[in-house]
Design a protein around this motif. Structure first.
Motif, short mmCIF file in Angstrom:
data_model
loop_
_atom_site.label_atom_id
_atom_site.label_comp_id
_atom_site.label_asym_id
_atom_site.label_seq_id
_atom_site.Cartn_x
_atom_site.Cartn_y
_atom_site.Cartn_z
N THR A 92 0.84 -1.19 0.00
CA THR A 92 0.00 0.00 0.00
C THR A 92 0.87 1.24 0.00
N PHE A 93 0.52 2.21 -0.84
CA PHE A 93 1.25 3.48 -0.89
C PHE A 93 0.73 4.42 0.19
N PHE A 94 1.62 5.25 0.68
CA PHE A 94 1.23 6.27 1.64
C PHE A 94 0.29 7.27 0.97
N ASP A 95 -0.81 7.56 1.64
CA ASP A 95 -1.83 8.49 1.11
C ASP A 95 -1.95 9.66 2.08
N PRO A 96 -1.48 10.85 1.69
CA PRO A 96 -1.54 12.00 2.60
C PRO A 96 -2.95 12.31 3.08
N GLU A 97 -3.95 12.16 2.19
CA GLU A 97 -5.33 12.46 2.59
C GLU A 97 -5.83 11.47 3.63
N ARG A 98 -5.52 10.21 3.41
CA ARG A 98 -5.93 9.18 4.38
C ARG A 98 -5.19 9.39 5.71
N ASN A 99 -3.96 9.80 5.61
CA ASN A 99 -3.19 10.05 6.83
C ASN A 99 -3.73 11.27 7.58
N ALA A 100 -4.15 12.28 6.82
CA ALA A 100 -4.72 13.47 7.47
C ALA A 100 -5.98 13.09 8.24
N HIS A 101 -6.78 12.19 7.65
CA HIS A 101 -7.98 11.72 8.35
C HIS A 101 -7.59 10.97 9.62
N ARG A 102 -6.53 10.15 9.51
CA ARG A 102 -6.06 9.40 10.69
C ARG A 102 -5.57 10.35 11.77
N MET A 103 -4.83 11.38 11.35
CA MET A 103 -4.31 12.34 12.32
C MET A 103 -5.44 13.10 13.00
N THR A 104 -6.48 13.45 12.20
CA THR A 104 -7.64 14.11 12.78
C THR A 104 -8.33 13.19 13.78
N ARG A 105 -8.46 11.94 13.39
CA ARG A 105 -9.08 10.95 14.28
C ARG A 105 -8.29 10.82 15.58
N GLN A 106 -6.97 10.80 15.45
CA GLN A 106 -6.13 10.69 16.64
C GLN A 106 -6.27 11.93 17.53
N ALA A 107 -6.33 13.09 16.88
CA ALA A 107 -6.50 14.34 17.65
C ALA A 107 -7.84 14.35 18.37
N LEU A 108 -8.89 13.86 17.71
CA LEU A 108 -10.20 13.80 18.35
C LEU A 108 -10.19 12.82 19.52
N SER A 109 -9.53 11.68 19.31
CA SER A 109 -9.47 10.68 20.36
C SER A 109 -8.80 11.20 21.62
N SER A 110 -7.73 11.97 21.43
CA SER A 110 -6.96 12.45 22.58
C SER A 110 -7.68 13.56 23.35
N THR A 111 -8.67 14.20 22.71
CA THR A 111 -9.34 15.33 23.37
C THR A 111 -10.80 15.04 23.70
N LEU A 112 -11.27 13.82 23.41
CA LEU A 112 -12.69 13.54 23.55
C LEU A 112 -13.13 13.55 25.03
N ARG A 113 -12.41 12.85 25.86
CA ARG A 113 -12.79 12.79 27.28
C ARG A 113 -12.79 14.18 27.93
N PRO A 114 -11.72 14.97 27.78
CA PRO A 114 -11.75 16.31 28.37
C PRO A 114 -12.85 17.19 27.79
#
Length: 621
Positions: A343-365
């Motif tokens: 699989t090739f690296f996909d910047p758009e897919r990675n941006a979605h993953r990074m957004t998801r990670q950012a949401l995950s880290s701030t959801l509880r607070p």
């Protein structure tokens, strides 16, 4: 040039340790006659003997040495230095000492040598690779120090070839994997960092870099069933095939690739001066095909596959850490997409993953900070168009990403468990709002409120106690609360989930199955569950007759009609989702659907908008 050229100072040389000057015989003063002269004569003979001793020590020393004048020319060299370089002492005389020890290629050492030669520095010590007369290399530690009381320098050269060879062997052991003999993680990152250094690509090459990062699918099973020895043999065989693929690709494109074992069953192929994504794709394909061929290991035939993450980009602006993070992410995608693939690296897919990670880290607070709000979508009686209830839909007012719909974060909340905390807040807020409407419109029939519940809430929290406590706290009657669960969460429920649903139903709370028709659709099983409402998935409703004249899907109408009839026979009510046109609403009413929900009636709106609908004229049907 003569060592006695007029105008030069007396030639001296220190013995080992630099304690005594060496004076040539021609510079000794003549001894005068008489008693004083006899004393000076005896002193002269003593000095001459001392001089001879130091000359003998200089020539006999096993340490290679040379005396250098203030112009940097060799005055004399001992036998050890001549032997080290494979020549005669006389052949070294008058040669530039800097050339003798090859300082010119090393600008820093040459500059430091000039500082010592000019008296501005007390010492030079460096390591140089010299060449013996027969061609073999000699690693030497070169030291240059001033001779006390003289303008001359003492050059000493220690042969450290054996030490260097030992260091080289130790480094090889340190930088290579003992099982596969491939470069290990340390050497890989050293090479990667070097390839990303601007000096390596600013003056030539393509200025691009590529990486194939892979691991074997199911390698743990080989170790567990056949033992670690067989696992090591497999790793060695894999390393051999990887090297063959890398060498073949490198030779075809005029370059060399680094193959490394990064640990466990993880390998990497580093492509410096990549020619683009096509090259990396070809390499990944060849690696995948090579590894899919069976391995014959001591009579044991093994078949394995690999998942490969591929990254290719410009070297400028790329860091080793960033490249490896992207490669690791892409490898994870290859695994998640089914393994045995690249699989090739996909910047758009990675941006979605990074957004998801950012949401995950701030959801509880975010729950504690009050960043969530609820909107409500009306549930309308199909018979008369009156609003009977509402579905509570959560929105996240994110400070960075703006207003987020539930599909952006509910899945994350279910994964990390924060859905329990968030779900409790939604339930309390919705019940409090429903009670506020009820108290504010005493003459109108009260609205029920429908709240979505995740299956994890059934397992990870005491949902029955939460619901009972919130109803008691808000004063809302149990029959005005409806809890929605997806079909896949309810079907097959047993043990704790089933006990929870039954306890809630006995309390008087209504249970609804959301998105019905997309999963098991087992109506017979529903008869054994405490379910009171079916919500038909919107995909069925979309197939109904449209006002724009497009033809309906007869199969969808037939299926919906059958499900409504069977649901009614089981004592269940039916809600149709995604009602968007009056034509759909008319057909659903004729079929017998009890309530409808969709943009025909209203989108999800703020609580005050719902208050305006209570007791008002019927909504469009």
């Amino acid at each position: 040039m003569s060592a006695h050229t007029e105008g030069r100072g007396p030639a001296t040389v220190a013995a080992p340790g630099g304690a005594h000057p060496l004076v040539t015989e021609s510079q000794q003063p003549a001894a005068p006659s008489g008693t004083a002269g006899s004393a000076r004569s005896r002193h002269g003979r003593s000095a001459g003997k001392q001089l001879g001793d130091y000359r003998a020590a200089f020539n006999a020393s096993e340490l290679a040495m040379a005396l250098v004048d203030h112009e940097g020319l060799v005055v004399s060299a001992n036998d050890a230095l001549a032997a080290l370089l494979g020549t005669e002492p006389d052949a070294l005389r008058s040669r530039p000492a800097a050339d003798l020890v090859d300082l010119a290629p090393d600008g820093r050492s040459l500059l430091a040598y000039g500082e010592v030669l000019n008296g501005r520095s007390p010492r030079l010590r460096c390591t140089r690779r010299l060449k013996h007369a027969d061609g073999h290399p000699v690693w030497a530690e070169v030291t240059v120090v001033p001779v006390p009381g003289s303008r001359r320098l003492l050059l000493s050269v220690a042969d450290i070839s054996d030490r260097r060879e030992l260091q080289s062997r130790l480094r090889h052991l340190q930088m290579h994997d003992p099982v596969t003999r491939l470069p290990n993680r340390a050497l890989f990152f050293e090479r990667l960092s070097s390839a990303l250094d601007p000096s390596s690509y600013e003056h030539g090459g393509t200025g691009r870099i590529g990486l194939c990062y892979l691991d074997l699918d199911g390698f743990k099973a080989v170790n567990d069933t056949l033992g670690h020895r067989m696992g090591d043999r497999l790793l060695t065989a894999v390393a051999s095939r990887l090297t063959e693929c890398a060498d073949r690709d490198g030779q075809a494109r005029g370059g060399t690739h680094l193959v490394a074992r990064l640990g466990g069953d993880e390998f990497a192929v580093l492509v410096e001066d990549s020619t683009g994504t096509e090259q990396l794709a070809d390499l990944a394909r060849s690696v995948l095909a090579a590894l899919q061929q069976p391995f014959d290991l001591s009579g044991q035939r093994l078949s394995v596959s690999a998942s490969i993450g591929v990254v290719e980009r410009a070297a400028e602006g790329t860091t080793a850490t960033g490249l490896m993070q992207d490669a690791d992410t892409t490898l994870y995608w290859a695994k998640a997409d089914g393994k045995a693939r690249w699989t090739f690296f996909d910047p758009e897919r990675n941006a979605h993953r990074m957004t998801r990670q950012a949401l995950s880290s701030t959801l509880r607070p975010a729950v504690e900070r009050g960043e969530f709000t609820l909107e409500y979508q009306p549930l309308v009686c199909m018979a008369d168009g009156a609003v009977r209830g509402v579905e509570a839909l959560v929105r996240w007012q994110h400070p960075q990403f703006g207003t987020l719909a539930p599909n952006r974060f509910i899945g994350i909340a279910e994964e990390d468990g924060s859905i329990v905390q968030l779900g409790r807040w939604i339930l309390r807020t919705a019940c409090r709002q429903a009670r506020t409407w009820e108290l504010g419109h005493p003459a109108a029939p009260p609205l029920f409120v429908s709240v979505n519940v995740a299956v994890r809430q059934l397992w990870d929290s005491d949902l029955v106690a939460d619901v009972a406590g919130i109803l008691d706290e808000t004063g809302l009657a149990p029959h005005l609360l409806q809890l929605e669960l997806t079909e896949s969460a309810v079907m097959g429920s047993a043990g704790r989930p089933l006990q929870v649903l039954r306890a809630l139903s006995e309390m008087g709370v209504r249970i609804a199955i959301d998105d019905f028709g997309t999963g098991y659709s087992n109506l017979a099983y529903l008869s054994r569950l405490p379910v009171s409402v079916l919500k038909l998935d919107g995909s069925f409703v979309r197939g109904f007759r449209y006002d724009d004249g497009t033809h309906p899907n007869p199969a969808d109408e037939t299926i919906v009609e059958a499900m409504v009839e069977l649901a009614h026979r089981l004592g269940l009510t039916v809600t149709a989702e995604c009602v968007e046109t009056s034509g759909q609403a008319e057909r659903l009413r004729r079929i017998g659907c009890d309530t409808g929900q969709g943009w025909l009636y209203s989108r999800a709106v703020a609580p005050d908008r719902i208050a305006g609908m209570i007791g008002a004229s019927p909504l469009a049907v």
